[in-house]
Scaffold this active site. Structure first.
Site, short mmCIF file in Angstrom:
data_model
loop_
_atom_site.label_atom_id
_atom_site.label_comp_id
_atom_site.label_asym_id
_atom_site.label_seq_id
_atom_site.Cartn_x
_atom_site.Cartn_y
_atom_site.Cartn_z
N ARG A 31 5.08 43.80 64.32
CA ARG A 31 5.04 43.80 62.85
C ARG A 31 5.23 45.20 62.27
NH1 ARG A 31 0.38 39.24 62.28
NH2 ARG A 31 1.82 37.53 62.01
N LYS A 202 0.22 18.39 64.63
CA LYS A 202 -0.09 17.29 63.71
C LYS A 202 1.00 16.99 62.69
CE LYS A 202 -5.06 17.90 63.65
NZ LYS A 202 -6.12 18.44 62.79
N GLY A 358 4.25 30.59 63.92
CA GLY A 358 3.61 31.40 64.96
C GLY A 358 3.81 30.88 66.37
N GLY A 381 3.04 30.22 57.71
CA GLY A 381 2.78 29.40 56.53
C GLY A 381 3.78 29.67 55.41
P1 AMP Z 1 1.39 23.86 65.22
O1 AMP Z 1 0.50 25.01 64.88
O2 AMP Z 1 1.26 22.69 64.33
O3 AMP Z 1 2.83 24.29 65.43
O4 AMP Z 1 0.86 23.30 66.58
C1 AMP Z 1 0.89 24.05 67.76
C2 AMP Z 1 -0.07 23.44 68.72
O5 AMP Z 1 0.31 22.11 69.02
C3 AMP Z 1 -0.11 24.17 70.03
O6 AMP Z 1 -1.37 24.76 70.17
C4 AMP Z 1 0.13 23.08 71.06
O7 AMP Z 1 -0.72 23.17 72.17
C5 AMP Z 1 -0.15 21.81 70.28
N1 AMP Z 1 0.54 20.65 70.87
C6 AMP Z 1 1.84 20.53 71.13
N2 AMP Z 1 2.11 19.36 71.72
C7 AMP Z 1 0.94 18.70 71.84
C8 AMP Z 1 0.56 17.43 72.37
N3 AMP Z 1 1.46 16.63 72.91
N4 AMP Z 1 -0.74 17.08 72.33
C9 AMP Z 1 -1.65 17.92 71.79
N5 AMP Z 1 -1.36 19.13 71.26
C10 AMP Z 1 -0.08 19.51 71.28
#
Ligand code: AMP
Length: 400
Positions: A31, A202, A358, A381
């Site tokens: 950064r 999610k 991230g 974000g």
């Molecule tokens: P995000 O911050 O929404 O991009 O989510 C990233 C997180 O999603 C990471 O910490 C991953 O470990 C988690 N993740 C990815 N695939 C899966 C999965 N199949 N089941 C549970 N967590 C997941």
């Protein structure tokens, strides 16, 4: 970023929110490196730079007695590295605003650099306090914002302070200009076919993004944990995989909009499933639609990797946000790595690729392919909100 910097004092908001180890040594200075072109441009044109940044969340992580942990969160830790990078001394002010900060700012000569203390030591930073912003504005003649990562917040040092400078006395920095130009390239000037790859945990975090992308992408690849909500919504058996029951309707709506708009939706045909959420769990390859009870999908399977890679290889514009699996655990990192390779190969063949958020950036770095894509965004974000079509406060106040 064309302001008359010569002989002027420039308040420059950067994102120096770097990771530090327990001895307060910087473990990754990406950064800081990213802000150098803007700092150097101002200095080279005969301006003086007053740097402003936050570091961590000092208001939330107070000491047990309630005091600020100024030892941990001080920006003083950054002075030696910054001097090294700029090859000149950096003056530090232990006040962000106040008489000492004023005095140090006033005595700054062209070509000199002053770093002010962590903006978040002042509770007025995150609340967007106009009085704090005004005091910051009084330190300088011009304002430059180069902190894309916080552009979606109406904080005193990002959005509010800009309102104290008229047009012609404020500007985005070089990094911010590149961020905005690249995000606009995906949104407004995409060459087709355009493929959006969305992963991560999610559906609920990326709802607005999915709803928007289904309108302007030609193909939507959905991987990671969120894929299982879509698979369940289509009647698949997902075992113990991450499924958001209260988002099944949303998933169905995205699927039906895709049909109307002729947007291709790609879900993982198969998955690497595990009997526990653990790095040493027992694993199997299985259809994503027939996951047995007691098992969960933690990565995309070999067939899905191949299908996704083929789709990526024939794309002209690629947006990637979010990992395809639990990439933090080596047993479930392969799917994300294969996608990183596919995006890199498509880029080599002339596609434009933007990777942001991230975790996708961390995954890309893990594979050493962060230089093999067209642009890696520094905004998590902020990038998401920009892509969702929201107006970012720090951008809006620059246009006022
Ligand atoms: P995000 O911050 O929404 O991009 O989510 C990233 C997180 O999603 C990471 O910490 C991953 O470990 C988690 N993740 C990815 N695939 C899966 C999965 N199949 N089941 C549970 N967590 C997941």
């Amino acid at each position: 970023m064309d302001l008359p910097f010569h002989g002027k004092k420039v308040l420059l908001r950067v994102d120096f929110n770097v990771p530090l180890d327990e001895k307060y040594h910087i473990t990754d200075d990406t950064r800081m490196q990213a802000a150098l072109p803007t700092i150097k441009k101002i200095l080279d044109q005969g301006g003086a730079v007053i740097l402003l940044s936050h570091l961590g969340r000092p208001q939330k992580k107070r000491l047990p007695d309630g005091r600020l942990d100024t030892e941990r969160f001080t920006l003083r830790h950054l002075v030696p590295r910054l001097s090294e990078l700029l090859q000149r001394p950096v003056v530090f002010s232990e006040e962000t605003v106040g008489p000492k900060a004023k005095e140090k700012a006033a005595s700054l000569l062209p070509g000199e650099v002053l770093l002010l203390e962590n903006t978040r030591f002042n509770p007025g930073e995150t609340s967007g306090d106009p009085d704090f912003a005004r005091q910051l504005a009084e330190l300088a003649d011009l304002y430059v914002n180069d902190a894309f990562g916080t552009a979606h917040r109406r904080h005193a040092s990002t959005a509010v302070v800009a309102e104290y400078f008229p047009k012609g006395k404020k500007s985005f920095g070089l990094l911010m200009e590149r961020e905005l130009a690249n995000a606009r390239k995906v949104l407004e000037q995409a060459e087709h076919p355009m493929t959006a790859i969305i992963g991560g945990a999610k559906v609920s975090d990326k709802l607005l993004l999915l709803e928007r992308l289904v309108h302007f992408a030609d193909r939507l690849i959905i991987g990671g944990g969120m894929a299982y909500t879509f698979i369940r919504a289509q009647g698949g058996h997902t075992g113990q995989s991450l499924v958001e029951e209260d988002r099944l309707d949303v998933a169905r709506k995205v699927l039906s909009t895709a049909k109307e708009r002729h947007t291709e939706i790609h879900l993982p045909a198969d998955s690497i499933i595990a009997n526990r959420f653990a790095p040493d769990a027992e694993t199997r390859v299985c259809s994503s639609y027939e996951i047995p009870d007691g098992w969960m999908g933690l990565d995309i399977g070999p067939q899905a990797r191949q299908q996704f890679a083929e789709t990526i290889s024939t794309s002209k514009t690629i947006l990637w946000n979010g990992p395809m699996g639990v990439f933090e655990m080596p047993a479930f990192a392969e799917g994300t790595k294969e996608i990183a390779k596919a995006v890199a190969a498509a880029t080599k063949n002339g596609a434009f690729s933007l990777v942001g958020g991230g975790d996708s950036v961390a995954a890309l770095k893990q594979t050493g392919l962060d230089k093999a894509v067209s642009f890696v965004s520094t905004g998590g974000g902020a990038l998401l909100e920009f892509l969702e079509g929201k107006k970012l406060p720090a951008i809006e106040s620059m246009e006022k």
